[in-house]
Structure formats: C-alpha cells, structure tokens
Design a protein around this motif. Structure first.
Motif, PDB file in Angstrom:
ATOM      1  N   ILE A 172      17.259  68.836   8.488  1.00 13.03           N
ATOM      2  CA  ILE A 172      15.993  68.546   7.809  1.00 13.03           C
ATOM      3  C   ILE A 172      16.241  67.739   6.543  1.00 13.03           C
ATOM      4  O   ILE A 172      15.558  66.734   6.292  1.00 13.03           O
ATOM      5  N   MET A 173      17.219  68.143   5.754  1.00  7.65           N
ATOM      6  CA  MET A 173      17.497  67.458   4.486  1.00  7.65           C
ATOM      7  C   MET A 173      18.010  66.034   4.723  1.00  7.65           C
ATOM      8  O   MET A 173      17.658  65.108   3.979  1.00  7.65           O
ATOM      9  N   GLN A 174      18.830  65.857   5.741  1.00  9.95           N
ATOM     10  CA  GLN A 174      19.338  64.509   6.021  1.00  9.95           C
ATOM     11  C   GLN A 174      18.214  63.589   6.479  1.00  9.95           C
ATOM     12  O   GLN A 174      18.123  62.434   6.041  1.00  9.95           O
ATOM     13  N   ALA A 175      17.331  64.094   7.328  1.00 11.03           N
ATOM     14  CA  ALA A 175      16.183  63.289   7.775  1.00 11.03           C
ATOM     15  C   ALA A 175      15.276  62.938   6.603  1.00 11.03           C
ATOM     16  O   ALA A 175      14.790  61.804   6.489  1.00 11.03           O
ATOM     17  N   LEU A 176      15.059  63.894   5.715  1.00  9.82           N
ATOM     18  CA  LEU A 176      14.256  63.631   4.518  1.00  9.82           C
ATOM     19  C   LEU A 176      14.887  62.551   3.654  1.00  9.82           C
ATOM     20  O   LEU A 176      14.209  61.631   3.184  1.00  9.82           O
ATOM     21  N   ARG A 177      16.190  62.655   3.440  1.00 10.87           N
ATOM     22  CA  ARG A 177      16.854  61.665   2.581  1.00 10.87           C
ATOM     23  C   ARG A 177      16.768  60.268   3.185  1.00 10.87           C
ATOM     24  O   ARG A 177      16.513  59.288   2.472  1.00 10.87           O
ATOM     25  N   TYR A 178      16.973  60.154   4.476  1.00 12.34           N
ATOM     26  CA  TYR A 178      16.881  58.846   5.119  1.00 12.34           C
ATOM     27  C   TYR A 178      15.501  58.231   4.894  1.00 12.34           C
ATOM     28  O   TYR A 178      15.374  57.040   4.614  1.00 12.34           O
ATOM     29  N   TYR A 179      14.460  59.061   5.034  1.00 13.39           N
ATOM     30  CA  TYR A 179      13.110  58.521   4.884  1.00 13.39           C
ATOM     31  C   TYR A 179      12.805  58.153   3.441  1.00 13.39           C
ATOM     32  O   TYR A 179      12.192  57.108   3.171  1.00 13.39           O
ATOM     33  N   LEU A 180      13.216  58.973   2.496  1.00 13.30           N
ATOM     34  CA  LEU A 180      12.891  58.738   1.089  1.00 13.30           C
ATOM     35  C   LEU A 180      13.767  57.661   0.454  1.00 13.30           C
ATOM     36  O   LEU A 180      13.345  56.990  -0.484  1.00 13.30           O
ATOM     37  N   ALA A 181      14.970  57.492   0.968  1.00 14.41           N
ATOM     38  CA  ALA A 181      15.917  56.564   0.337  1.00 14.41           C
ATOM     39  C   ALA A 181      15.858  55.155   0.905  1.00 14.41           C
ATOM     40  O   ALA A 181      16.168  54.193   0.199  1.00 14.41           O
ATOM     41  N   TYR A 182      15.457  55.015   2.153  1.00 12.57           N
ATOM     42  CA  TYR A 182      15.550  53.720   2.820  1.00 12.57           C
ATOM     43  C   TYR A 182      14.199  53.283   3.395  1.00 12.57           C
ATOM     44  O   TYR A 182      13.284  54.091   3.531  1.00 12.57           O
ATOM     45  N   LYS A 183      14.107  52.033   3.762  1.00  8.43           N
ATOM     46  CA  LYS A 183      12.877  51.496   4.354  1.00  8.43           C
ATOM     47  C   LYS A 183      12.873  51.770   5.852  1.00  8.43           C
ATOM     48  O   LYS A 183      12.924  50.873   6.677  1.00  8.43           O
ATOM     49  N   LEU A 184      12.832  53.044   6.180  1.00  7.41           N
ATOM     50  CA  LEU A 184      12.826  53.475   7.569  1.00  7.41           C
ATOM     51  C   LEU A 184      11.525  54.219   7.848  1.00  7.41           C
ATOM     52  O   LEU A 184      11.050  54.990   7.019  1.00  7.41           O
ATOM     53  N   SER A 185      10.967  53.999   9.024  1.00  7.30           N
ATOM     54  CA  SER A 185       9.746  54.698   9.409  1.00  7.30           C
ATOM     55  C   SER A 185      10.109  56.047  10.027  1.00  7.30           C
ATOM     56  O   SER A 185      11.265  56.316  10.372  1.00  7.30           O
ATOM     57  N   TYR A 186       9.105  56.885  10.197  1.00  7.32           N
ATOM     58  CA  TYR A 186       9.323  58.168  10.869  1.00  7.32           C
ATOM     59  C   TYR A 186       9.894  57.954  12.264  1.00  7.32           C
ATOM     60  O   TYR A 186      10.812  58.655  12.698  1.00  7.32           O
TER      61      TYR A 186
END
Length: 230
Positions: free
Chosen positions: A15-29
């Motif tokens: 969960i935390m890794q998925a959150l970081r990817y979304y908040l840190a980078y220009k990646l969509s869900y």
C-alpha cells in the motif's frame, strides 16, 4: 497517530509503495495498477484511489510532527485548482529558501479564505517576521486583521511586516508546478475529498524531497516516507 492497515487485503508495504508512486511521480492510478500487475500483485485502480483518500492526509498529519522549522520570511500566493469541472483556489506559502510552509484549499478567494490559510500556517510554525504577497487586497486585509489583533493584545513587537513585491514572489509561483502537474495529469479531480487528499500527499512528498523532515539519520526520501508508518 499511527496508520491502521487492519482489514486491508494487501500488506502495508505494498500500500505504501503504491501511494508513493502515485504521489511522487506523474503516474495515473491505472498505470500503477499495471506496474504492480507485472509483479503479480493485483488491485484495482479504484482501490488505489481509496488508499490515497484514506492514508495521504494521515501521513501528512504524521509528518507535521516531524517537520523542520521554516524561515520567518514567507512568500504566499494562490493558484487555481479544478474540482468537478469548477475552478477553486489553492493557497500556498514557501519560505525564502523554498521550503513549503503550508497550503489550504478554498472555494473562494477572499479575506476569510486568506485568514484561514494564515491561521493554519501560524498554528504550525508561529508568527512570521515578514510575508511577501501579490497585489491581492484580500491577502493584505487578512494580514492587517492579524496585525490589529496583535496590536490590541499588546504584542506590537511581533507584528508582521507585509510586502507586495512581484519578483520576490516568483519563488512560490514556481513551486506551484508540482501541484499543477498532478492536476493536469489526472484531468482535474472528481471530488473535494479526492483533491484535498491528493494535494496533502503531493505536498508531503515535496517537503520530504526538500529535506524538511526532522530526522537524525541520513536516509533517502523514500525511506523517510515509509518511516512515517513506524
């Protein structure tokens, strides 16, 4: 405050890794959903949306207790954010070194909204020595109200110097880019709760990247992010 992952179908580290990817980078869900599917970890993009809404504000609240002090010289400005097809106002301030001070989402751009923003920022960081603003009369009026109250309470030595100097405010205008980039990437937010949660998470990651977490250890930004669950 500690995060509660009980009842979730995935481990906290996923969960935390998925959150970081979304908040840190220009990646969509959906892009993050696909990235994890390659590792045989399957969750729906709507699940990630629920994780952001639930955990991003909590992580930002935990970070506030570990946030470094900021300079007493603030630069404050507001920008536009689109929610459900409508433009609303996002107040932000950074200090003279570029460190993020605080942020506030409002439906209106007036003295009441500016005062709410300054109250939130002052409650976290104390009174600034100086605030540089744009030409907005509402921002100036909010600061005048704060100064009048300080004067009436006998705290004249702590009154805030207010400056309206365009070039000094370029720093905070430039720092809006991360927030605006996330808004454009997700084509605006569909709900107020989603916007507030995502913005809290994006600002959290920005503050960590800027070295604003008070930690005695020399750790990477992602290690600092994950440590918020400890």
């Amino acid at each position: 405050m500690t995060l509660n992952f009980s009842g979730r179908h995935f481990p906290s580290d996923i969960i935390m890794q998925a959150l970081r990817y979304y908040l840190a980078y220009k990646l969509s869900y959906r892009e993050i959903e696909e990235m994890f599917a390659e590792r045989n970890i399957h969750f729906d993009h709507s699940t990630l949306n629920r994780w952001v809404i639930k955990y991003a504000p909590q992580l930002e609240a935990i970070f506030r207790k570990k946030k470094r002090l900021v300079s007493g010289s603030w630069r404050m400005d507001e920008t536009y954010i689109k929610i459900k097809g409508l433009w609303v106002y996002y107040y932000r301030a950074v200090d003279k070194f570029g460190a993020v001070i605080d942020f506030y989402l409002s439906e209106t751009r007036d003295e009441k909204a500016a005062h709410a923003f300054f109250t939130k920022a002052i409650n976290q960081h104390g009174l600034p020595e100086k605030v540089v603003i744009d030409k907005s009369g509402a921002n100036a009026a909010a600061l005048d109200t704060i100064n009048i109250r300080l004067w009436l309470s006998g705290c004249m030595l702590f009154m805030i110097e207010v400056l309206a100097v365009k070039y000094l405010n370029n720093m905070v205008e430039q720092s809006h880019r991360k927030v605006k980039g996330k808004m454009h990437q997700c084509l605006g937010w569909k709900s107020w709760e989603g916007a507030e949660s995502t913005l809290a998470g994006v600002e959290l990651w920005s503050m960590i990247k800027l070295g604003q977490m008070d930690t005695a250890q020399m750790t990477s930004p992602w290690e600092q992010f994950y440590s918020l669950t400890a």
